[in-house]
Enzyme design. Sequence first.
Site, PDB file in Angstrom:
ATOM      1  N   ALA A 100       0.829  -1.211   0.000  1.00 41.29           N
ATOM      2  CA  ALA A 100       0.000   0.000   0.000  1.00 41.29           C
ATOM      3  C   ALA A 100       0.863   1.260   0.000  1.00 41.29           C
ATOM      4  O   ALA A 100       2.028   1.232   0.380  1.00 41.29           O
ATOM      5  CB  ALA A 100      -0.910   0.000   1.221  1.00 41.29           C
ATOM      6  N   LYS A 101       0.264   2.361  -0.454  1.00 39.77           N
ATOM      7  CA  LYS A 101       0.889   3.683  -0.427  1.00 39.77           C
ATOM      8  C   LYS A 101      -0.042   4.641   0.309  1.00 39.77           C
ATOM      9  O   LYS A 101      -1.248   4.394   0.400  1.00 39.77           O
ATOM     10  CB  LYS A 101       1.102   4.229  -1.846  1.00 39.77           C
ATOM     11  N   GLY A 102       0.502   5.757   0.770  1.00 39.06           N
ATOM     12  CA  GLY A 102      -0.335   6.805   1.348  1.00 39.06           C
ATOM     13  C   GLY A 102      -1.233   7.389   0.270  1.00 39.06           C
ATOM     14  O   GLY A 102      -0.806   7.584  -0.861  1.00 39.06           O
ATOM     15  N   GLY A 104      -3.922   9.954   1.159  1.00 42.90           N
ATOM     16  CA  GLY A 104      -4.678  11.127   1.596  1.00 42.90           C
ATOM     17  C   GLY A 104      -4.222  12.448   1.016  1.00 42.90           C
ATOM     18  O   GLY A 104      -5.036  13.336   0.785  1.00 42.90           O
ATOM     19  N   GLU A 105      -2.932  12.620   0.783  1.00 42.59           N
ATOM     20  CA  GLU A 105      -2.426  13.919   0.345  1.00 42.59           C
ATOM     21  C   GLU A 105      -2.466  14.090  -1.172  1.00 42.59           C
ATOM     22  O   GLU A 105      -2.720  15.184  -1.673  1.00 42.59           O
ATOM     23  CB  GLU A 105      -0.989  14.131   0.824  1.00 42.59           C
TER      24      GLU A 105
END
Length: 151
Positions: A100-102, A104-105
Site C-alpha cells: 500500500a501507499k499513502g 490522503g495527500e
Amino acid sequence: AAAHLAHVRVDRETGEIELLGYAIAQDVGRALNPALVEGQMRGGVAQSIGWALFEQLVHDDGGRLLTGSFLDYAIPTAERVPDIDTLIVEVPAPDGPYGAKGIGEAPVIPGPAAIANAVAAGAGIRLRELPMTPARVWRALQHERGGQTSV
C-alpha cells in the site's frame, strides 16, 4: 501519482465557475480497502475544490483575521462538489505495508491546477491566483475582452 480532470462552466457575466464533473486517477499501491481509498480520493478532491474556488484567509490592515469562522470562511458545500469519478491504479509499493501507499495527500494538490486548466480551455483565461473567485474570474474576462480592468 495522481491525475485530475475537471469539467467546468464559466458564467461570463458573473465570473462564477460551476464544476460539472471531476475525475481522478491515482496510484495507491495496493488498495487494501477500496471503499476507504475511494473515500480518501473524493475527500481530497473536495478539499482541493475548496482551495481552488472558495477558501481564502482575509486580514484587515492591522493583520486581524476576518475569515476566522465558517460564517466567513467559505468551504465547498455538497451542492458545489460534483460527482467525482475515481480510478484506482494499483502498482504495489515495495516499501509499503502489503504494497500500500499513502493516499490522503495526493488528491489535494493537483485539483486547483486541473480546475484552472479547465477554465483556460473553456474561457480562454489563465488564472494564477487562488481562490478563483467570481470577482477574479470576471476581472480576468474583462481584461481578456480588452476592458480597462487589470487582472
